[in-house]
Design a protein around this motif. Structure first.
Motif, mmCIF file in Angstrom:
data_model
loop_
_atom_site.group_PDB
_atom_site.id
_atom_site.type_symbol
_atom_site.label_atom_id
_atom_site.label_comp_id
_atom_site.label_asym_id
_atom_site.label_seq_id
_atom_site.Cartn_x
_atom_site.Cartn_y
_atom_site.Cartn_z
ATOM 1 N N GLN A 1 -21.597 -50.153 41.368
ATOM 2 C CA GLN A 1 -20.866 -50.522 42.569
ATOM 3 C C GLN A 1 -21.234 -49.611 43.745
ATOM 4 O O GLN A 1 -21.400 -48.403 43.584
ATOM 5 N N GLY A 2 -21.361 -50.201 44.950
ATOM 6 C CA GLY A 2 -21.516 -49.440 46.178
ATOM 7 C C GLY A 2 -22.873 -48.806 46.390
ATOM 8 O O GLY A 2 -23.022 -47.964 47.285
ATOM 9 N N ILE A 3 -23.859 -49.173 45.598
ATOM 10 C CA ILE A 3 -25.191 -48.559 45.726
ATOM 11 C C ILE A 3 -26.106 -49.392 46.622
ATOM 12 O O ILE A 3 -26.836 -48.848 47.455
ATOM 13 N N PHE A 4 -26.070 -50.703 46.495
ATOM 14 C CA PHE A 4 -26.919 -51.570 47.310
ATOM 15 C C PHE A 4 -26.569 -51.414 48.784
ATOM 16 O O PHE A 4 -25.389 -51.369 49.159
ATOM 17 N N GLN B 1 -28.237 -64.707 54.635
ATOM 18 C CA GLN B 1 -26.965 -64.301 54.033
ATOM 19 C C GLN B 1 -26.984 -64.539 52.525
ATOM 20 O O GLN B 1 -26.450 -63.740 51.742
ATOM 21 N N GLU B 2 -27.576 -65.640 52.126
ATOM 22 C CA GLU B 2 -27.655 -65.957 50.698
ATOM 23 C C GLU B 2 -28.430 -64.889 49.941
ATOM 24 O O GLU B 2 -28.045 -64.489 48.826
ATOM 25 N N LYS B 3 -29.530 -64.384 50.527
ATOM 26 C CA LYS B 3 -30.327 -63.349 49.863
ATOM 27 C C LYS B 3 -29.559 -62.032 49.768
ATOM 28 O O LYS B 3 -29.611 -61.346 48.751
ATOM 29 N N ILE B 4 -28.853 -61.683 50.830
ATOM 30 C CA ILE B 4 -28.061 -60.450 50.803
ATOM 31 C C ILE B 4 -26.976 -60.540 49.736
ATOM 32 O O ILE B 4 -26.782 -59.609 48.935
ATOM 33 N N ASP B 5 -26.266 -61.662 49.706
ATOM 34 C CA ASP B 5 -25.176 -61.831 48.739
ATOM 35 C C ASP B 5 -25.712 -61.800 47.312
ATOM 36 O O ASP B 5 -25.114 -61.173 46.422
ATOM 37 N N GLU B 6 -26.819 -62.473 47.094
ATOM 38 C CA GLU B 6 -27.393 -62.503 45.751
ATOM 39 C C GLU B 6 -27.822 -61.108 45.310
ATOM 40 O O GLU B 6 -27.556 -60.677 44.178
ATOM 41 N N ALA B 7 -28.512 -60.373 46.207
ATOM 42 C CA ALA B 7 -28.963 -59.025 45.867
ATOM 43 C C ALA B 7 -27.780 -58.102 45.588
ATOM 44 O O ALA B 7 -27.825 -57.275 44.673
ATOM 45 N N ASP C 1 -38.710 -51.389 43.885
ATOM 46 C CA ASP C 1 -38.349 -50.720 42.635
ATOM 47 C C ASP C 1 -36.874 -50.348 42.672
ATOM 48 O O ASP C 1 -36.310 -50.047 43.729
ATOM 49 N N SER C 2 -36.268 -50.306 41.513
ATOM 50 C CA SER C 2 -34.825 -50.052 41.428
ATOM 51 C C SER C 2 -34.422 -48.766 42.137
ATOM 52 O O SER C 2 -33.415 -48.724 42.860
ATOM 53 N N TYR C 3 -35.192 -47.704 41.938
ATOM 54 C CA TYR C 3 -34.770 -46.419 42.487
ATOM 55 C C TYR C 3 -34.773 -46.397 44.005
ATOM 56 O O TYR C 3 -34.046 -45.614 44.630
ATOM 57 N N LYS C 4 -35.553 -47.279 44.631
ATOM 58 C CA LYS C 4 -35.588 -47.302 46.097
ATOM 59 C C LYS C 4 -34.296 -47.871 46.691
ATOM 60 O O LYS C 4 -33.966 -47.611 47.851
ATOM 61 N N ILE C 5 -33.571 -48.641 45.895
ATOM 62 C CA ILE C 5 -32.284 -49.174 46.350
ATOM 63 C C ILE C 5 -31.341 -48.026 46.697
ATOM 64 O O ILE C 5 -30.478 -48.145 47.574
ATOM 65 N N THR C 6 -31.518 -46.884 46.039
ATOM 66 C CA THR C 6 -30.580 -45.760 46.190
ATOM 67 C C THR C 6 -30.941 -44.809 47.324
ATOM 68 O O THR C 6 -30.167 -43.903 47.641
ATOM 69 N N HIS C 7 -32.092 -44.965 47.945
ATOM 70 C CA HIS C 7 -32.588 -43.927 48.839
ATOM 71 C C HIS C 7 -31.926 -43.907 50.211
ATOM 72 O O HIS C 7 -32.027 -42.900 50.927
ATOM 73 N N HIS C 8 -31.295 -44.979 50.606
ATOM 74 C CA HIS C 8 -30.727 -45.023 51.962
ATOM 75 C C HIS C 8 -29.668 -43.947 52.158
ATOM 76 O O HIS C 8 -29.422 -43.515 53.281
ATOM 77 N N TYR C 9 -29.031 -43.484 51.079
ATOM 78 C CA TYR C 9 -28.024 -42.416 51.240
ATOM 79 C C TYR C 9 -28.552 -41.043 50.816
ATOM 80 O O TYR C 9 -27.810 -40.070 50.801
ATOM 81 N N PHE C 10 -29.825 -40.962 50.466
ATOM 82 C CA PHE C 10 -30.412 -39.678 50.090
ATOM 83 C C PHE C 10 -31.167 -38.991 51.230
ATOM 84 O O PHE C 10 -31.352 -37.777 51.212
ATOM 85 N N GLN D 1 -25.002 -54.757 41.775
ATOM 86 C CA GLN D 1 -23.746 -54.210 41.256
ATOM 87 C C GLN D 1 -23.787 -54.094 39.739
ATOM 88 O O GLN D 1 -23.285 -53.124 39.168
ATOM 89 N N THR D 2 -24.439 -55.052 39.111
ATOM 90 C CA THR D 2 -24.578 -55.007 37.651
ATOM 91 C C THR D 2 -25.743 -54.105 37.240
ATOM 92 O O THR D 2 -25.635 -53.317 36.293
ATOM 93 N N HIS D 3 -26.829 -54.202 37.960
ATOM 94 C CA HIS D 3 -28.060 -53.481 37.605
ATOM 95 C C HIS D 3 -27.935 -51.976 37.828
ATOM 96 O O HIS D 3 -28.378 -51.175 37.004
#
Length: 471
Positions: free
Chosen positions: A79-82, A63-69, A11-20, A74-76
């Protein structure tokens, strides 16, 4: 875009949890349970091995999966959240294999609700953010588990009414037929749901489900079977005035075995009366077909109120074909015929039909059921109240037990780390350092599937429960 990019399967919100998470967090320990208050008091755990093999096993970070994500997030999100550094660490240090340990109850096991079914914990302190990142994917085990539970409970119900009406159990494994492919949300969901149904029953028209045992559960046996059957496009081919001409065409061209015919294209009462009245051309054709001992005709009304229509059909058929009594005094057809109800069913309607049959002196063996949407798409995560929650965190070298305790007390979560122990015919969740043999097994660790089950063994565990008829 890359299919099944693990970096994006959340889920989108879980992308943000690593710094919370608090500073110094090293490990996250989370668990899955069916909360108390579920529709059925046990949950049959099934489908984790499929999820692991399809989405988690081996080198799945590239590497391709990391770059794509990174580009997409960055758009979704901005910047700097993933968490690019976290995924790069997994690729560089673990060759793209997930540093995660999953412990779970053996698949096919019926576990009392309110108990732990699975635990998830990171094995590298740098990846504390990963266990709950995977929640969205891992929690989808709710779906095959819930369907497996529903089918098992229907089989217990069928078992009970066969017992109390003195019925033969020769056809028990086919008393609930899977008609759900067209009503499924996707082909993948139809496969998972259909294979879960096959843990208890052998009747299915969902052909894709037959591939799951061999492709994901090391078993090349075929576990689902079906029969020749008509639909309305066949039965209405010659129009209403020539309905019986088409029925005769169907019967005369049918192969030996079971023939199922839909009977409500126009007037099911007229159809059944014509079919069961001695001396009619249709009845003569049916009796010729039934001259082969292994042949059977099943009549399928496909509309109407389920309970009253079922009883009406049984009574009409009895007037023509006759009946005998079981040792417990319930009626069974003389001829090798039966009834199939497959419209709009769920567990409660099946129970109502079987209860009405018993109340009207009909044996349970006269009927089989077909379930489509009720099996594939009427269950939800809330049917068995499945939830995935964090219960402990390791921070600065020390474990901290955590939990949620909202005003809605039914959603209170467990605290600490657990083991699951068996006590006679039930299970109990206890602290991980308490005495008792842990039923949970380590099934996945650092990208490797450690327990690779056969479908046959999982089905055997389920059937020990579903074949038990006591209520």
């Amino acid at each position: 875009m890359i299919e099944n990019n693990i970096c994006l399967l959340t889920d989108s919100y879980k992308i943000t949890h690593h710094y919370f998470y608090p500073k110094g967090t090293q490990k996250i320990y989370s668990y899955l349970e069916s909360r108390v208050g579920a529709e059925f008091n046990k949950t049959i755990f099934y489908g984790l091995q499929y999820i692991i093999k399809k989405y988690l096993e081996g080198k799945i970070v590239t590497q391709e999966k990391i770059d794509e994500a990174d580009r997409l997030m960055q758009t979704h999100l901005g910047q700097g959240i993933f968490n690019r550094e976290g995924w790069q660490f997994i690729l560089d240090e673990y060759d793209g294999r997930l540093p995660i340990e999953i412990n779970a109850v053996p698949e096919g096991t019926p576990v009392d609700v309110g108990n732990v079914l699975m635990t998830v914990e990171n094995t590298d302190d740098e990846c504390y953010w990963l266990p709950n990142y995977l929640e969205s994917l891992l929690l989808q085990v709710w779906y095959p588990s819930t369907v497996a539970t529903l089918s098992a409970e229907v089989k217990k119900l069928a078992n009970f009414y066969l017992d109390v009406t003195g019925s033969s159990k020769d056809n028990l494994d086919f008393m609930l037929h899977d008609f759900g492919y067209r009503g499924a949300t996707s082909t993948e969901s139809s496969m998972l749901c259909g294979s879960a149904h096959l843990l208890s029953f052998s009747g299915t028209d969902t052909i894709p489900a037959l591939t799951i045992p061999e492709n994901y559960y090391n078993d090349s046996n075929v576990y689902g079977f079906s029969v020749q059957a008509t639909e309305h496009s066949v039965m209405t081919s010659l129009g209403q005035d020539s309905e019986f001409d088409q029925v005769l065409n169907v019967i005369e061209n049918a192969k030996d075995g079971i023939l199922s015919m839909v009977i409500d294209s126009y007037d099911y009462r007229n159809f059944l009366t014509e079919a069961s009245t001695k001396g009619t051309e249709l009845n003569d054709a049916i009796m010729r077909f039934l001259d082969v001992e292994t042949n059977k005709v099943v009549f399928r009304p496909d509309s109407g109120e389920p309970v009253s229509t079922t009883i009406d059909c049984l009574n009409i058929l009895e007037r023509g074909f006759g009946s005998r009594l079981t040792e417990k005094g319930y009626k069974v057809f003389d001829a090798n015929i039966g009834l199939l109800w497959g419209d709009g069913l769920n567990y409660h309607k099946i129970r109502d039909i079987l209860f009405a049959m018993k109340s009207n002196n009909w044996a349970g063996e006269n009927i089989i059921f077909g379930m489509g949407g009720g099996l594939h798409s009427s269950v939800t995560r809330d049917t068995q109240r499945n939830a995935f929650k964090c219960s402990a965190q390791f921070r600065d070298g020390q474990w901290f037990d955590i939990f949620k305790n909202p005003l809605d007390s039914s959603k209170k979560s467990k605290t600490g780390r657990f083991k699951l122990v068996k006590e006679k015919n039930s299970f109990k969740t206890i602290p991980i350092d308490a005495c008792g043999d842990n039923v949970l097994q380590t099934v996945f660790k650092n990208g490797e599937l450690l327990i690779d089950e056969k479908f046959e063994n999982i089905k055997s565990r389920t059937e020990q429960y579903s074949n038990y008829s006591s209520y």
